[in-house]
Structure formats: C-alpha cells, structure tokens
Design an enzyme around this catalytic site. Sequence first.
Site, PDB file in Angstrom:
ATOM      1  N   THR A  41      35.985  48.237  31.750  1.00  0.00           N
ATOM      2  CA  THR A  41      36.393  46.982  31.109  1.00  0.00           C
ATOM      3  C   THR A  41      37.889  46.711  31.255  1.00  0.00           C
ATOM      4  OG1 THR A  41      34.608  47.164  29.523  1.00  0.00           O
ATOM      5  CG2 THR A  41      36.459  45.802  28.859  1.00  0.00           C
ATOM      6  N   ASP A 111      31.345  49.323  36.823  1.00  0.00           N
ATOM      7  CA  ASP A 111      31.063  49.437  35.394  1.00  0.00           C
ATOM      8  C   ASP A 111      30.590  50.872  35.250  1.00  0.00           C
ATOM      9  OD1 ASP A 111      29.396  49.542  32.966  1.00  0.00           O
ATOM     10  OD2 ASP A 111      29.784  47.395  32.879  1.00  0.00           O
TER      11      ASP A 111
HETATM   12  N1  ASN Z   1      30.651  48.696  30.292  1.00  0.00           N
HETATM   13  C1  ASN Z   1      31.999  49.116  30.309  1.00  0.00           C
HETATM   14  C2  ASN Z   1      32.096  50.365  31.186  1.00  0.00           C
HETATM   15  O1  ASN Z   1      31.751  51.422  30.749  1.00  0.00           O
HETATM   16  C3  ASN Z   1      32.474  49.399  28.903  1.00  0.00           C
HETATM   17  C4  ASN Z   1      33.962  49.637  28.758  1.00  0.00           C
HETATM   18  O2  ASN Z   1      34.663  50.070  29.646  1.00  0.00           O
HETATM   19  N2  ASN Z   1      34.519  49.381  27.588  1.00  0.00           N
HETATM   20  O3  ASN Z   1      32.464  50.246  32.331  1.00  0.00           O
END
Ligand code: ASN
Length: 559
Positions: A41, A111
């Site tokens: 993220t 991701d």
């Molecule tokens: N879906 C994201 C990931 O794990 C969640 C995050 O980074 N906060 O890449």
Amino acid sequence: MSSLGQALSRSRLSRPDAIRALKSPLYELEVSVLVIYTGGTIGMKDSGGGLKPEPNALYKFLHTLPILHDEQYAEDTKLYERYPEFTLVLPLSKQKPRVVYTILEYSPLLDSSNMTPDDWAKIGKDIEKYYEQYNGFVVLHGTDTMAYTASALSFMCENLRKPVIVTGSQVPIYELRNDGRDNLLGALLLAGQYIIPEVCLYFYQKLYRGNRVTKVDAESFDAFTSPNLRPLASLEVDIKIDWDIVLRPETLDKFTVSTELNSNVGVLRLFPGITTDTVKAFLQPPMNGIVLETYGCGNAPERPDLLDEIKKASDRGVIIINCTQCLRGTVKATYETGHKLYDAGVIAGGDMTPEAALSKLSYVLAKDLSTEEKKKMMSQILRGEMTGDLVGPKRSLSDSRFIQVIAKSLSSSCKEELDAIGDALTPSLACAAAKVGDIEALEAIRKMGSDLSMADYDGRTPLHIAACEGHLKVVEYLLSKGATVYARDRFGDTPLCSAVSFRHKDVVKLLRKTGAHFSRDEMVDAGMKLRSLAESGDLEGLEILQLAGVEVARTTGCE
Ligand code: ASN
C-alpha cells in the site's frame, strides 16, 4: 581520504595520526541503505478499480519530500555521481551519520497478498548480492503478508550481521495523512545508524523481531503486535534500543542466504467437530510439514481417530509443529490432551507465531538432513523465534562488587545509577582487557551480563583494540561472542581498518572470513593506495590490502 589511506601511508603505522584531525570531507559521515521496494500500500494509487501499486513513482515522489530527501546536500556533495541511480539522502539527524539510500524497485510491484516463497527468495538473493555495499537494508512490503516475509527472511539469512528492516504502511505515502512517511523514515534511520543484526519489522514507532510479529489490525496504523517478545526498539522522543534482547551471530561463519524452501507445508487449525477426513486429506502426500494450531496451551481433542491420523503422518516423516491459537502464551504439556499429541509424534512449537512456525518448517525441510535432524532443528531456537527455558535471572553489572564499591565512594546506590556507572566503565574495562589479550577478563565481563560490542567514549570496541594489537585469539573470542565487525569509531574506522593500519595479516584474514569489508570510500582510497605502495615497492602493504579484499585490477584500472 579515509583514515585507512592515511594510515597505510605511514611507515610502521603505530603512531596516532595527527592528520586525522584534519579529516573532514563533507561526505565522510555517510552510511548507506538499500531499499528493496517490493510493493504494498505504501506505493499504491487508486486507478479506479481499487488501490494497486504504481510503478516508477515512488523515487520521483520521495525526491520532492524534504523530510526524506535533502537536495541541497545531494548537489553540494555530488551525491548522484558517487552513488547508483535512484539514490536519495535524508536530512541530517542529531549527531548521527547521514543516511543515503538507494531504491531498488521490483517489477512488477506486488500487493503482498500475491507474494510467494519465490518472492522471498528474490529478496534474500538481493540482500546477499548487495550485502557488502550497504550498511543496512529496508524492505518495503505490503502489510498483509509482511509477518510471513519477515519470518521467512529471518531464517533464510544465516549469520546476518547487518540490519534488515521490513516496513510498509496502511495508507499510501502519496496521501496527505499517511503512515508511510514515518515508517520509511524510522526504518531508514534504524537500518543506517544502528547495527541491529536481525531481520526486523518496523511499524508505528516500534521495531520488532521479524519472526515474532503478527498483523492484528487491518485499519489502525498500529497494525502489528509481537505478542511474546517486547519490541527491540521504540522511536519516541528518543530512539531507545533494548540491546539486552538484540541477537548477534555467535560464530565466525560468513553471512549467506539460504533460498531453498520447501513449499509442501501448511497450517491446520483445529476446531470443535473437525472431521477425520479433513485431517486425513490435509496430511496426504506431498505434504511434508504442518503447523497444527491447537487450543490454549497446546491442547487437542482426545479423539483416537484424529490422533491416529496424526501418528500415521508423523510415522511417514511428516513434521508436525504444535502452536496455539491464542495470541499470547506458549504450548506446554500441562494437560493430558496435550500429552497425547506428543505421544503421536508432534513437536512443541513453544510461543512461536504460526507465521514463524510455517516459514521455519519451509526452511528446515529444504535442508539436506535426516528427518530426525530436521525435527531436532525445529525444536531448537534458530533466530530467537521462540522463548527458551529461563535459566534464572541474568546477572547484571550492578551486582558486581567492583561497581558497588565505586558507587559507594560516589555515594550512589539506586539501580539506575549503578547501571549508569556500569555502562560507563565496562566498555573501557573490556577495551583494556582486549589490549592486554586477557580473554578471561573479557569472559568475566560478558558473564556479568555485559555486551562486548559496547564502545568506549571514542566509539572503540574491544574488537577494534584487539585488531590494532594483533591479538588473534582475542579477535576470535570476541567474534564468537557476537562482537560486531561493522562498528565504526569516532574516526570512522572499523576493526578491519585497524588491523590493516597495523598490518596484522592474520587478523585481517579472520575478520574478512567473518564478513568484514571496506566501504565504498575506503575501497576508492585503498585502490589509490595500492598504486603508491606498488611504486614504493612496499610488498607487505600490497599484500595486506589484497587480503582486505582490495582487487588490484578493479580499483586501480590495471588489467
Ligand atoms: N494489501 C496491501 C498489501 O499487503 C495491504 C497493505 O500494504 N497495507 O500489499
């Protein structure tokens, strides 16, 4: 010129060098960090269909953020000529070296839900490839599977002597209110300015041991917890490192990354009414190892059907680790329901998180060992991933009579004052012992609970002193007790620089074997020095530099 070049230009090299006082090139107080950017993220943007990583955007954005990049310094010191592409530099923080960091962006950015053990191996290989070029590593990663990656890297990195800090954020760094800036800044400062030789996870002002964490909140900035081990460091008004729990490799072996991992592993969570067929199906080949998530302190139903399936699998060589479904606490053989599992061949997983247990299995099962040896390895503490048996309270330096007598004459008696006296005196005592080659005294100091990597008022550690004196046995002893080969004193010298300056060949060889190496600047200096040593026919000097890892062809341009 680094002090190494100056030292080698002296004749017998044993006098303090006045020229050191003049040593002030702008960039000499730099440390460098490699940021391995895998996705998450922190670098995502919403392109309509939800957040996804945006390639080729992070470096450009960070370049515009004064808190994460000092363009003036970069220009003044010709930073872009001295470092690889995609390098940035932090503004100067209080009395600490500048952190210069280079971003290695993966393609595609992921991701972290899409990450696999192949991605862990890729990160591991890059840490190995760039190990000598950087003081520390930051891995930018999504939070969803961050605890798995941090755990896996902790096992894969063998004899790690530099910090590897995994971090990311809950909100993209491009948004006004976000946690990415703080997390990245904290991770960079810790990776560059402190020698914490572990794979760690940094989040929301806390540095955790990487294999102790689990993600507990999908919405809070405070997303991780380390339920069974307190943080290694906290970044509040002051940066506080809990050195008592920081682990150091107590070996002379060099750093390597073991990228072989076994994918036939899984997690089976028990629940009331789980059927025998489910358990049986789960344990079928090619399954090689499972983490069995049991209740409370490691209990499972006393059902012969279940225990029978577990025993059959264990007899076939499947390794089964018992971890609790509870967030906190450890697996113990308190109840009969737990005992039966061990009779069926299950191994107690202590207070390991399921993430750590799974990646440990994957790492251990890939080793070329017998099943018995693998089982033994699974029950050992490899990287501080579980809490060991308590062998009585650790003795503290403030228990020492010597410290108490000094304290008495200074009329202080409280624990804090005794500790402060101990902290002030022990590095000097240890350095004095190292100077005269007194291993017994060093061992006594260590047994009092003292850290032999502690530096004196000049930043000199016992390893620096032993290296200067050429006390090979002391150097060997200190390395085997976890002394860091990367400590730099006030003059920027490492123990390797000291051994080279004083021309102690055996010490140079031993330090190199344990992973010591010159920095970028020292390599450049040493390259120039090689040429002048060759001109003056100083064969001994040439040999020392070569033993220290300086390649004639590479650094002097000779073929
Ligand atoms: N879906 C994201 C990931 O794990 C969640 C995050 O980074 N906060 O890449």
